[in-house]
Design a protein around this motif. Sequence first.
Motif, PDB file in Angstrom:
ATOM      1  N   THR A  79      78.017  57.069  98.282  1.00  0.00           N
ATOM      2  CA  THR A  79      78.882  58.244  98.100  1.00  0.00           C
ATOM      3  C   THR A  79      79.101  58.962  99.431  1.00  0.00           C
ATOM      4  N   TRP A 114      72.852  57.550  99.529  1.00  0.00           N
ATOM      5  CA  TRP A 114      74.084  58.331  99.450  1.00  0.00           C
ATOM      6  C   TRP A 114      75.091  57.921 100.509  1.00  0.00           C
ATOM      7  N   GLY A 155      69.090  58.364  95.504  1.00  0.00           N
ATOM      8  CA  GLY A 155      70.157  59.044  96.222  1.00  0.00           C
ATOM      9  C   GLY A 155      69.859  59.365  97.682  1.00  0.00           C
ATOM     10  N   TYR A 178      80.421  62.740 100.141  1.00  0.00           N
ATOM     11  CA  TYR A 178      79.649  63.983 100.035  1.00  0.00           C
ATOM     12  C   TYR A 178      79.884  64.902 101.232  1.00  0.00           C
TER      13      TYR A 178
END
Length: 253
Positions: free
Chosen positions: A190, A186, A182, A193
């Motif tokens: 993602t 990230w 992560g 976030y």
Amino acid sequence: MRKFIAIGDVHADFDTMWAALRAASCADAHGQPTPPVRQGFYQVVFIGDLVHPKNLGEYARLTGLSTFDARNEDHLFAAARQQVRELEKLQAFQKSAPTSVHFILGNHDDGVVHHRYQLGTSGGLTHDEFDPERGGVVLPDHLRHWFQGFLRELRVGRVQFAHVGPLPAFAYYDDLFYTDHGPKRWWHDTPEYVMMADLAYGIYGHTQMHGGIHLEEAACFAMIDALPDREYLELLLDPDQHNPVLSVRAVPF
């Protein structure tokens, strides 16, 4: 309104770092803060990882050796000595403008203080110059105490500066940090976030951006580990506004 100059991961490339500070009108020819920095109009943020060159070539350049052997204790001492000298200059720079110069704690900075993990590269290079159990030396006390005072994050209104990313867990360098993908992925997997954390903008390092600073306009963040590409980040902020970012740009130098 204030101008923020964010410097990506230094990794002992102090010559390029000082060149960036001079180009941004933050440091003079003697390595001292300029009047706008001393007066607080310019804020300088180092995003973390001051220590440990990224490869053998950078170690050789730092030490002045034709080739660098990471298993040679004399070479490790030379690498530590040169980094200590440069870190002391950088510490003096902050002392001359303590409210305008900010340091975020990177995992490599944390590593030379605590020695919990042997840090290295995917190519097998290990960073042992500040680990006395592996042939290195101890980081001097005055620099160790300085590192221990580094921030986990800097918040300016709804703008966050952090070494890795927006999650609080990313600021603690433990077993999970080094085994989870992560922290490195990230921003690609993602990116939401940042908005989930109710941030207007985020500035992060840790993952090298080959080709220059990465500005993610839709998700409102910048990945700035791009000092080898000779870029720094410049932001104009009005912290009193709900959306405080007036402008953001990657600046070549």
